[in-house]
Design a protein around this motif. Structure first.
Motif, PDB file in Angstrom:
ATOM      1  N   CYS A  65     -16.879   5.697  33.912  1.00 32.76           N
ATOM      2  CA  CYS A  65     -16.967   4.537  33.019  1.00 32.76           C
ATOM      3  C   CYS A  65     -18.211   3.696  33.308  1.00 32.76           C
ATOM      4  O   CYS A  65     -18.525   3.386  34.454  1.00 32.76           O
ATOM      5  N   TRP A 103      -7.289   1.943  31.349  1.00 35.40           N
ATOM      6  CA  TRP A 103      -7.622   3.098  32.178  1.00 35.40           C
ATOM      7  C   TRP A 103      -8.801   2.743  33.082  1.00 35.40           C
ATOM      8  O   TRP A 103      -9.429   1.688  32.905  1.00 35.40           O
ATOM      9  N   CYS A 109     -11.734   5.276  34.094  1.00 35.39           N
ATOM     10  CA  CYS A 109     -12.337   6.608  34.186  1.00 35.39           C
ATOM     11  C   CYS A 109     -13.448   6.594  35.235  1.00 35.39           C
ATOM     12  O   CYS A 109     -14.194   5.616  35.331  1.00 35.39           O
ATOM     13  N   SER A 126     -22.466   6.176  36.114  1.00 36.45           N
ATOM     14  CA  SER A 126     -21.175   5.481  36.170  1.00 36.45           C
ATOM     15  C   SER A 126     -21.358   4.148  36.892  1.00 36.45           C
ATOM     16  O   SER A 126     -22.224   4.009  37.760  1.00 36.45           O
ATOM     17  N   VAL A 144      -9.440  11.769  36.984  1.00 39.20           N
ATOM     18  CA  VAL A 144     -10.591  11.430  36.123  1.00 39.20           C
ATOM     19  C   VAL A 144     -10.395  10.097  35.395  1.00 39.20           C
ATOM     20  O   VAL A 144     -11.316   9.282  35.312  1.00 39.20           O
ATOM     21  N   ASN A 145      -9.187   9.876  34.874  1.00 42.22           N
ATOM     22  CA  ASN A 145      -8.962   8.687  34.036  1.00 42.22           C
ATOM     23  C   ASN A 145      -8.125   7.607  34.723  1.00 42.22           C
ATOM     24  O   ASN A 145      -7.924   6.536  34.168  1.00 42.22           O
ATOM     25  N   ASN A 195      -9.062   5.910  23.992  1.00 42.05           N
ATOM     26  CA  ASN A 195      -8.404   6.795  24.959  1.00 42.05           C
ATOM     27  C   ASN A 195      -7.038   7.241  24.436  1.00 42.05           C
ATOM     28  O   ASN A 195      -6.345   8.015  25.109  1.00 42.05           O
ATOM     29  N   ASP A 245      -9.997  14.409  28.499  1.00 43.24           N
ATOM     30  CA  ASP A 245     -10.817  14.947  29.589  1.00 43.24           C
ATOM     31  C   ASP A 245     -10.064  15.993  30.395  1.00 43.24           C
ATOM     32  O   ASP A 245     -10.674  16.884  30.990  1.00 43.24           O
ATOM     33  N   ARG A 289      -5.833  14.145  35.097  1.00 44.90           N
ATOM     34  CA  ARG A 289      -5.883  12.873  34.364  1.00 44.90           C
ATOM     35  C   ARG A 289      -5.792  11.687  35.320  1.00 44.90           C
ATOM     36  O   ARG A 289      -6.414  10.647  35.116  1.00 44.90           O
ATOM     37  N   LYS A 319     -10.041  10.577  23.327  1.00 44.81           N
ATOM     38  CA  LYS A 319     -10.457  11.047  24.654  1.00 44.81           C
ATOM     39  C   LYS A 319      -9.482  12.079  25.221  1.00 44.81           C
ATOM     40  O   LYS A 319      -8.284  11.842  25.292  1.00 44.81           O
TER      41      LYS A 319
END
Ligand code: SF4
Length: 286
Positions: A53, A48, A50, A252, A181-182, A143, A171, A178, A169
């Motif tokens: 991250c 992923w 994110c 991040s 965000v991911n 995740n 979110d 998704r 996870k």
């Protein structure tokens, strides 16, 4: 072993702070003590990406082949130093001088390691060599995208026997959310299936990161969808321990970093109250 770390703070999550490949210490504000981190992704690879991250130079991919004897040696050496050496006194602030947990949490998705099941076995065997409290948890931060793999499920079964916990996870439960965000296209159906599998194998918490994107908190439609999803899970009898609701603790390291900011504690408590009303605990880390 000769640890070379400086005094640790909750902000210091550098995976190489003990000079080892797989094992690193973290003073965890969420856990309230010292967490022994195990990083199965020294190659900084995750399936992923994110927005929030904090993995430096994150790339798409899987964990490399794990050198199990090395992992075993590092974990044994580090536990020995923590329990019998001077590491705690010299490197850890007084209020955090308790080993809270061993956490599989690193620079990518831990369950992408082909040797995941063997890793859990090694942790169990090494842990048994030391006078650690029965309450010590072994936490998998994941995740959840690979739980359909048989080897991962075997590992989760073993994890449950080690006073294990899964932090899964979650979110967003919308496709658009998704993806945003991911950066994952994994279907909601697969995610739900994996979550149910996880919860059936080992005690499972949802971990949900909330933040402002371009100064805006998550949309009301996102929040409503999340509440409906968790409500349906609980109504279906899925055993969820609760929700870990947190916001950005450190910047991040993704290109979108400048667009992200922390969300207020008041906002989090309001959302937490909606989740609690469904009948499960919520731990808020502002
Ligand atoms: S799942 Fe974890 S490691 Fe992977 S991109 Fe998201 S925050 Fe980073």
């Amino acid at each position: 072993m000769q640890p070379t770390v400086k005094r640790l703070t909750p902000e210091d999550h550098s995976r190489d702070s003990a000079g080892l490949t797989y094992v690193y210490p973290v003073v965890s504000r969420r856990a309230g003590g010292l967490s022994i981190g195990i990083n199965l992704n020294p190659n900084n690879a995750c399936n992923w990406r994110c927005l929030y991250c904090q993995v430096p130079a994150l790339k798409r991919g899987s964990a490399p082949a794990i050198d199990l004897p090395k992992l075993e040696q590092e974990l044994r050496g580090f536990l020995h130093e923590l329990i019998y050496g001077r590491f705690m006194q010299e490197k850890v602030p007084p209020e955090a001088r308790v080993i809270h947990d061993i956490a599989l949490s690193g620079n990518g998705e831990p369950t992408s390691a082909q040797e995941f099941e063997q890793v859990i076995r090694v942790i169990g065997e090494v842990k048994d060599e030391f006078p650690l409290p029965d309450t010590l948890k072994v936490i998998l931060i994941t995740n959840g995208s690979l739980i359909h793999r048989e080897t991962v499920q075997n590992g989760l079964g073993r994890l449950a026997q080690l006073n294990g916990e899964i932090w899964f996870k979650l979110d967003s439960v919308t496709k658009a959310g998704r993806l945003q965000v991911n950066n994952t296209r994994m279907s909601l159906a697969r995610m739900r299936e994996n979550l149910c599998l996880a919860a059936s194998l080992c005690p499972t918490w949802l971990q949900t990161c909330v933040f402002k994107l371009d100064e805006a908190p998550p949309a009301q439609t996102e929040l409503d969808a999340y509440i409906s999803f968790v409500d349906a899970l609980l109504r279906d009898g899925v055993q969820i321990k609760g929700v870990l609701l947190y916001t950005l603790a450190r910047p991040s390291l993704q290109p979108e970093a400048a667009r992200l900011s922390k969300i207020s504690e008041e906002w989090m408590e309001t959302f937490a109250a909606r989740i609690k009303a469904l009948g499960i605990p919520v731990n808020v880390t502002p």
